[in-house]
Design an enzyme around this catalytic site. Structure first.
Site, PDB file in Angstrom:
ATOM      1  N   SER A   1      15.404   5.364   1.505  1.00 35.73           N
ATOM      2  CA  SER A   1      14.052   5.690   1.026  1.00 35.73           C
ATOM      3  C   SER A   1      13.400   6.745   1.925  1.00 35.73           C
ATOM      4  CB  SER A   1      13.197   4.432   0.939  1.00 35.73           C
ATOM      5  OG  SER A   1      13.098   3.806   2.193  1.00 35.73           O
TER       6      SER A   1
ATOM      7  N   LYS B   1      17.527  -6.950   7.632  1.00 33.79           N
ATOM      8  CA  LYS B   1      17.283  -5.750   6.828  1.00 33.79           C
ATOM      9  C   LYS B   1      16.869  -4.590   7.725  1.00 33.79           C
ATOM     10  CE  LYS B   1      16.480  -3.470   2.897  1.00 33.79           C
ATOM     11  NZ  LYS B   1      15.242  -3.285   2.194  1.00 33.79           N
TER      12      LYS B   1
ATOM     13  N   ALA C   1      15.701   1.169  -6.157  1.00 30.87           N
ATOM     14  CA  ALA C   1      15.095   1.794  -7.338  1.00 30.87           C
ATOM     15  C   ALA C   1      14.443   3.117  -6.967  1.00 30.87           C
ATOM     16  CB  ALA C   1      14.057   0.849  -7.940  1.00 30.87           C
TER      17      ALA C   1
ATOM     18  N   ASN D   1       9.243  -2.886   3.569  1.00 28.19           N
ATOM     19  CA  ASN D   1      10.252  -2.932   4.624  1.00 28.19           C
ATOM     20  C   ASN D   1       9.626  -3.197   5.989  1.00 28.19           C
ATOM     21  OD1 ASN D   1      12.739  -2.690   3.401  1.00 28.19           O
ATOM     22  ND2 ASN D   1      12.723  -0.465   3.387  1.00 28.19           N
TER      23      ASN D   1
ATOM     24  N   GLY E   1       4.872   2.568  -7.057  1.00 23.51           N
ATOM     25  CA  GLY E   1       6.091   3.313  -6.766  1.00 23.51           C
ATOM     26  C   GLY E   1       7.270   2.570  -7.372  1.00 23.51           C
TER      27      GLY E   1
ATOM     28  N   ASN F   1      17.898  -0.551   8.194  1.00 19.05           N
ATOM     29  CA  ASN F   1      16.832   0.429   7.938  1.00 19.05           C
ATOM     30  C   ASN F   1      16.526   1.289   9.157  1.00 19.05           C
ATOM     31  OD1 ASN F   1      14.805  -1.547   5.653  1.00 19.05           O
ATOM     32  ND2 ASN F   1      16.359  -0.022   5.233  1.00 19.05           N
TER      33      ASN F   1
ATOM     34  N   GLU G   1       8.035   6.485   6.638  1.00 19.36           N
ATOM     35  CA  GLU G   1       7.694   5.102   7.016  1.00 19.36           C
ATOM     36  C   GLU G   1       8.276   4.763   8.391  1.00 19.36           C
ATOM     37  OE1 GLU G   1       9.303   2.252   4.211  1.00 19.36           O
ATOM     38  OE2 GLU G   1       7.412   1.173   4.086  1.00 19.36           O
TER      39      GLU G   1
ATOM     40  N   TRP H   1      -8.280  -2.487  -2.401  1.00 21.33           N
ATOM     41  CA  TRP H   1      -7.760  -3.333  -3.490  1.00 21.33           C
ATOM     42  C   TRP H   1      -7.761  -4.798  -3.070  1.00 21.33           C
ATOM     43  CZ3 TRP H   1      -7.397  -1.123  -8.059  1.00 21.33           C
ATOM     44  CH2 TRP H   1      -7.087   0.231  -8.159  1.00 21.33           C
TER      45      TRP H   1
ATOM     46  N   LYS I   1       4.016   1.855   0.574  1.00 19.98           N
ATOM     47  CA  LYS I   1       4.780   1.977   1.810  1.00 19.98           C
ATOM     48  C   LYS I   1       3.956   1.321   2.927  1.00 19.98           C
ATOM     49  CE  LYS I   1       8.580   4.259   0.777  1.00 19.98           C
ATOM     50  NZ  LYS I   1       8.501   5.520   0.083  1.00 19.98           N
TER      51      LYS I   1
HETATM   52  N1  LIG Z   1      12.626   2.045  -3.383  1.00 23.97           N
HETATM   53  C1  LIG Z   1      13.551   1.275  -2.884  1.00 23.97           C
HETATM   54  O1  LIG Z   1      14.712   1.320  -3.353  1.00 23.97           O
HETATM   55  C2  LIG Z   1      13.236   0.297  -1.780  1.00 23.97           C
HETATM   56  C3  LIG Z   1      14.238  -0.599  -1.405  1.00 23.97           C
HETATM   57  C4  LIG Z   1      13.966  -1.539  -0.424  1.00 23.97           C
HETATM   58  C5  LIG Z   1      12.729  -1.564   0.176  1.00 23.97           C
HETATM   59  N2  LIG Z   1      11.772  -0.665  -0.182  1.00 23.97           N
HETATM   60  C6  LIG Z   1      10.464  -0.779   0.490  1.00 23.97           C
HETATM   61  O2  LIG Z   1       9.496  -1.219  -0.448  1.00 23.97           O
HETATM   62  C7  LIG Z   1       8.203  -0.647  -0.148  1.00 23.97           C
HETATM   63  C8  LIG Z   1       7.740   0.166  -1.357  1.00 23.97           C
HETATM   64  O3  LIG Z   1       8.698   1.201  -1.539  1.00 23.97           O
HETATM   65  P1  LIG Z   1       8.714   2.203  -2.769  1.00 23.97           P
HETATM   66  O4  LIG Z   1      10.058   2.826  -2.781  1.00 23.97           O
HETATM   67  O5  LIG Z   1       8.215   1.551  -4.001  1.00 23.97           O
HETATM   68  O6  LIG Z   1       7.645   3.266  -2.278  1.00 23.97           O
HETATM   69  P2  LIG Z   1       7.000   4.457  -3.119  1.00 23.97           P
HETATM   70  O7  LIG Z   1       7.887   4.782  -4.280  1.00 23.97           O
HETATM   71  O8  LIG Z   1       6.653   5.514  -2.146  1.00 23.97           O
HETATM   72  O9  LIG Z   1       5.696   3.795  -3.712  1.00 23.97           O
HETATM   73  C9  LIG Z   1       4.529   3.533  -2.987  1.00 23.97           C
HETATM   74  C10 LIG Z   1       3.403   3.652  -3.975  1.00 23.97           C
HETATM   75  O10 LIG Z   1       2.205   3.209  -3.357  1.00 23.97           O
HETATM   76  C11 LIG Z   1       1.196   4.009  -3.873  1.00 23.97           C
HETATM   77  N3  LIG Z   1      -0.006   3.975  -3.039  1.00 23.97           N
HETATM   78  C12 LIG Z   1      -0.167   4.429  -1.780  1.00 23.97           C
HETATM   79  N4  LIG Z   1      -1.410   4.216  -1.352  1.00 23.97           N
HETATM   80  C13 LIG Z   1      -2.065   3.618  -2.381  1.00 23.97           C
HETATM   81  C14 LIG Z   1      -3.396   3.171  -2.564  1.00 23.97           C
HETATM   82  N5  LIG Z   1      -4.325   3.301  -1.614  1.00 23.97           N
HETATM   83  N6  LIG Z   1      -3.725   2.610  -3.749  1.00 23.97           N
HETATM   84  C15 LIG Z   1      -2.806   2.482  -4.740  1.00 23.97           C
HETATM   85  N7  LIG Z   1      -1.530   2.908  -4.625  1.00 23.97           N
HETATM   86  C16 LIG Z   1      -1.172   3.464  -3.459  1.00 23.97           C
HETATM   87  C17 LIG Z   1       1.786   5.394  -3.924  1.00 23.97           C
HETATM   88  O11 LIG Z   1       1.004   6.153  -4.807  1.00 23.97           O
HETATM   89  P3  LIG Z   1       1.047   7.748  -4.940  1.00 23.97           P
HETATM   90  O12 LIG Z   1       2.086   7.975  -5.993  1.00 23.97           O
HETATM   91  O13 LIG Z   1      -0.320   8.075  -5.351  1.00 23.97           O
HETATM   92  O14 LIG Z   1       1.437   8.294  -3.606  1.00 23.97           O
HETATM   93  C18 LIG Z   1       3.175   5.081  -4.448  1.00 23.97           C
HETATM   94  O15 LIG Z   1       3.215   5.121  -5.854  1.00 23.97           O
HETATM   95  C19 LIG Z   1       8.429   0.206   1.105  1.00 23.97           C
HETATM   96  O16 LIG Z   1       8.115  -0.533   2.257  1.00 23.97           O
HETATM   97  C20 LIG Z   1       9.930   0.523   1.063  1.00 23.97           C
HETATM   98  O17 LIG Z   1      10.477   0.793   2.330  1.00 23.97           O
HETATM   99  C21 LIG Z   1      11.993   0.258  -1.148  1.00 23.97           C
END
Ligand SMILES: NC(=O)c1ccc[n+]([C@@H]2O[C@H](COP(=O)([O-])OP(=O)(O)OC[C@H]3O[C@@H](n4cnc5c(N)ncnc54)[C@H](OP(=O)(O)O)[C@@H]3O)[C@@H](O)[C@H]2O)c1
Length: 312
Positions: A262, A192, A143, A117, A22, A196, A274, A98, A88
């Site tokens: 998010s 944080k 992002a 998070n 992600g 959140n 989440e 994995w 997530k």
């Molecule tokens: N984005 C931000 O700006 C931000 C900022 C601060 C904190 N965070 C935190 O960082 C963490 C990640 O956030 P994110 O925004 O990157 O989330 P995201 O965009 O929803 O990405 C999560 C990814 O994990 C993949 N996934 C889920 N199950 C999987 C599995 N079994 N095997 C392989 N891949 C798998 C999903 O794939 P699919 O595409 O197939 O569903 C998705 O691509 C979260 O805890 C979030 O709260 C995010």
């Protein structure tokens, strides 16, 4: 399992698997690759061979990192130095294949970073990963992922991890400045979570960005959730200033128009939320530590109900 220093990493590139491509996972993978690591991106679906990061010139401009993308844990068969878990929080359990594959392929020296998070990230992967091989990370990376393999990097770009020999070792995997070692990780994680728990909840429930906090009644509710979060955090050992909720609310209210969270993005995209790892944790740990959390407990079933029609 994980020694403080893996001498092999001094003489060859670090070998890093990032689980979850992600926004955060793809960004961290791209940065590790940029710093010279050999990166494999572990995804459920997708066929691409590079991650493109799109960002303002002032933030360093766009860049691309070639890497290996795999969809089958059985292909994670070579020894690794690091796994970065960037799904997530609620997807961690389903992604354990994995980690099992990485543990089986990496006899010793494997470290696991949980870049998610919430608080108590270590418990999400341990067991099977030994606790001393896990680095919890507070993610300050803003992002989005407009399409697979393309990250829109909006702001920040730092992982806060505990100051430890293992933390120092991981800091060398990313470009300088991308990892901040913190003395008091419990406080960092709860700081944080303070924003959140409230901001993600009220934006997801209203379907509106952070400008919804301009309403006095919504701001009051958010403040109540933050005060509960701070009280539970203190009971859990976090050293949060008395006025942390008020200061956090002010900061959130100063965000530019259109700024979201998010959980709002997940709601608008029809993805599972989440909420359990954020406000659910506040309610659960509140029960365990004897701290009342009525506002958070009232929001929790509403957020859970938003999930009813979503794939798990
Ligand atoms: N984005 C931000 O700006 C931000 C900022 C601060 C904190 N965070 C935190 O960082 C963490 C990640 O956030 P994110 O925004 O990157 O989330 P995201 O965009 O929803 O990405 C999560 C990814 O994990 C993949 N996934 C889920 N199950 C999987 C599995 N079994 N095997 C392989 N891949 C798998 C999903 O794939 P699919 O595409 O197939 O569903 C998705 O691509 C979260 O805890 C979030 O709260 C995010």
């Amino acid at each position: 399992m994980a020694g403080p220093v893996n001498p092999a990493e001094r003489v060859r590139p670090a070998r890093v698997a990032v689980v979850g491509a992600g926004a955060v996972g793809a960004y961290v993978a791209a940065r590790a690759g940029q710093a010279g690591a050999e990166v494999v991106l572990c995804v459920r679906r997708g066929a691409y061979d590079r991650v493109r990061v799109v960002r303002d010139e002032s933030a360093g401009g766009n860049f691309e990192t070639p890497l290996r993308v795999i969809t089958d844990p059985a292909r994670l068969d070579a020894p690794l130095d690091w796994v970065v878990m960037a799904t997530k929080a609620h997807q961690t359990h389903a992604a354990m294949d994995w980690l099992h594959a990485a543990l089986a392929a990496s006899a010793e020296g494997l470290g696991v970073v949980v870049a998610q998070n919430g608080v108590r990230q270590t418990e999400r992967v341990s067991p099977p990963v030994p606790r001393d091989a896990v680095l919890p990370a507070v993610v300050y990376i803003n992002a989005e992922l407009p399409e697979p393999g393309v990250v829109r990097h909006l702001a920040y770009g730092v992982l806060q991890i505990p100051d430890s020999p293992l933390g120092e070792r991981f800091a060398r995997v990313l470009p300088p400045g991308d990892v901040r070692l913190v003395d008091d990780f419990v406080t960092a994680a709860w700081s944080k979570l303070l924003s959140n728990s409230a901001a993600n909840s009220v934006t997801a429930l209203t379907g509106r960005g952070l400008e919804v906090l301009g309403r006095a009644d919504v701001a009051e509710l958010a403040l109540a959730v933050m005060r509960e979060t701070a009280a539970v955090g203190r009971a859990d050992g976090a050293r949060l200033p008395t006025d942390a909720p008020e200061r956090t609310l002010e900061r959130l209210r100063r965000q530019p128009p259109g700024a979201g969270t998010s959980m709002l993005r997940d709601r608008l995209a029809g993805r599972p939320l989440e909420h359990e790892a954020l406000i659910g944790t506040v309610v659960r740990l509140g029960q365990r530590t004897g701290v009342a959390t009525p506002a958070s407990a009232a929001l929790l079933p509403l957020l859970a109900a938003l999930n009813d029609d979503r794939a798990g």
